[in-house]
Scaffold this active site. Structure first.
Site, short mmCIF file in Angstrom:
data_model
loop_
_atom_site.label_atom_id
_atom_site.label_comp_id
_atom_site.label_asym_id
_atom_site.label_seq_id
_atom_site.Cartn_x
_atom_site.Cartn_y
_atom_site.Cartn_z
N SER A 122 0.35 -48.88 11.03
CA SER A 122 0.21 -48.01 9.85
C SER A 122 -0.01 -48.75 8.54
O SER A 122 -0.32 -48.11 7.53
CB SER A 122 1.44 -47.10 9.72
OG SER A 122 1.43 -46.11 10.71
N LYS A 172 -3.22 -48.03 6.89
CA LYS A 172 -3.40 -46.83 6.08
C LYS A 172 -3.58 -47.15 4.60
O LYS A 172 -4.26 -46.42 3.87
CB LYS A 172 -2.20 -45.89 6.26
CG LYS A 172 -2.03 -45.38 7.69
CD LYS A 172 -0.71 -44.63 7.85
CE LYS A 172 -0.49 -44.17 9.27
NZ LYS A 172 0.83 -43.52 9.44
N TYR A 230 -9.06 -43.73 14.07
CA TYR A 230 -7.67 -43.90 13.65
C TYR A 230 -6.92 -44.83 14.59
O TYR A 230 -6.20 -45.74 14.15
CB TYR A 230 -6.98 -42.53 13.59
CG TYR A 230 -5.51 -42.62 13.28
CD1 TYR A 230 -5.07 -42.91 12.00
CD2 TYR A 230 -4.56 -42.42 14.28
CE1 TYR A 230 -3.71 -43.00 11.71
CE2 TYR A 230 -3.21 -42.51 14.00
CZ TYR A 230 -2.79 -42.80 12.72
OH TYR A 230 -1.45 -42.90 12.45
N TYR A 251 8.20 -43.53 5.45
CA TYR A 251 8.51 -42.20 5.97
C TYR A 251 9.90 -41.75 5.50
O TYR A 251 10.19 -41.81 4.31
CB TYR A 251 8.38 -42.19 7.50
CG TYR A 251 7.14 -42.91 7.96
CD1 TYR A 251 5.88 -42.48 7.55
CD2 TYR A 251 7.20 -44.07 8.73
CE1 TYR A 251 4.72 -43.15 7.94
CE2 TYR A 251 6.06 -44.75 9.12
CZ TYR A 251 4.83 -44.28 8.72
OH TYR A 251 3.70 -44.96 9.10
N VAL A 292 4.56 -49.65 13.03
CA VAL A 292 5.40 -49.73 14.21
C VAL A 292 5.11 -50.96 15.07
O VAL A 292 5.79 -51.19 16.06
CB VAL A 292 5.32 -48.45 15.06
CG1 VAL A 292 5.84 -47.26 14.29
CG2 VAL A 292 3.91 -48.21 15.58
#
Length: 305
Positions: free
Chosen positions: A61, A64, A188, A240, A258
């Site tokens: 991630s 991103k 993605y 998050y 992760v």
């Protein structure tokens, strides 16, 4: 700096036992949980490192952040019509808020929001061009031509990507994705499977510490106001439902993945990348976060000064 980094790793090392690897992705389940590395890229471009800082890992991630920079360059503020800027307070792959908010993800750093960002970057062009743009940005900023997608990890993510497909189809039902779901998800999964070392990642993120401008080359990667807004989204949403805890303990904009990596930005000082594969319950590296906390205790770096 290398002494400080080594000290930070020594403090953080016991935390490796506090987490577990992302075993829901088979290719990541095999990563050694004892790995631990950290690197710092400063204003002169020098990258200092300690531990396993030269070993490539799946950035997941963290990609991103760079995709967000590219999408904002392509479509501008129109991107915010499709994705919000608020913390979610929920796990990274939650579908609950999408139903309440009619298919508009809360922010671009949760999975649903990142899928919208990927869709925007694809636009009406070939999907593969989005990955090409990401790799060009990362290679150019890291000064390393060997950064690539780990296709084994990408395939593993695709095979276990039912939840992300659900997010994609749900948003599509609200008209918030323009391209075919499988096409967007294919990109993605591949962006998340990019492999980089801590040294490469810290150097690639350096422009965010200097208002969007690479302090070594002078190249403006993005406008100053966009860099500051990307940092603010990282600060509020980068971990998050663990973002508040990270801000409380570390006090820097950051983004976890992760794969065990964390990219943190110390405005005016540089960029830090930490890696340790064992994650806490929110999907942030347990030892990586501890190393960053130890680092800021020794340097005094914080946005809250």
């Amino acid at each position: 700096m290398e002494e400080i980094l080594a000290e930070a790793l020594a403090v953080a090392a016991p935390q490796r036992a506090a987490g577990r690897v992302a075993d829901y992705i088979p290719a990541l389940a095999r990563v050694d949980p004892d790995k631990l590395g950290i690197a710092f890229a400063g204003a002169d471009g020098t990258v200092h490192g300690a531990g396993d800082c030269d070993e490539p890992f799946s950035i997941q991630s963290i990609s991103k952040v760079f995709m967000l920079a590219l999408a904002l360059e392509k479509v501008g503020v129109k991107l915010w019509d499709k994705v919000g800027r608020e913390p979610s307070g929920d796990p990274f792959n939650s579908i609950v808020q999408l139903e309440h908010e009619r298919g508009k993800p809360r922010n671009p750093l949760i999975n649903a929001g990142a899928v919208v960002v990927t869709d925007a970057l694809i636009g009406d062009g070939p999907a593969e061009a989005a990955i090409d743009a990401l790799l060009a940005l990362l290679r150019g900023q890291a000064g390393s031509g060997n950064i690539a997608v780990d296709e084994e990890v990408a395939a593993s993510e695709s095979q276990t990507g039912a939840r992300n497909r659900s997010l994609g189809w749900f948003m599509r039902s609200f008209g918030n994705l323009s391209n075919p779901v499988e096409e967007v998800l294919g990109i993605y999964f591949r962006q998340c499977a990019v492999a980089m070392s801590c040294r490469q990642l810290a150097r690639a993120g350096l422009f965010l510490a200097f208002d969007g401008r690479d302090p070594v080359t002078g190249r403006a990667v993005c406008p100053w106001h966009r860099a500051r807004r990307i940092n603010s989204v990282m600060m509020l949403c980068g971990h998050y439902d663990n973002s508040g805890e990270f801000a409380f303990r570390v006090g820097l904009p950051g983004k976890s993945g992760v794969g065990g990596g964390i990219l943190a930005i110390a405005p005016g000082h540089g960029a830090i990348a930490a890696w340790s594969p064992a994650l806490n319950a929110a999907g942030t590296s347990a030892a990586g976060a501890a190393a960053l906390e130890a680092l800021v205790e020794r340097t005094g770096w914080s946005v809250f000064v």
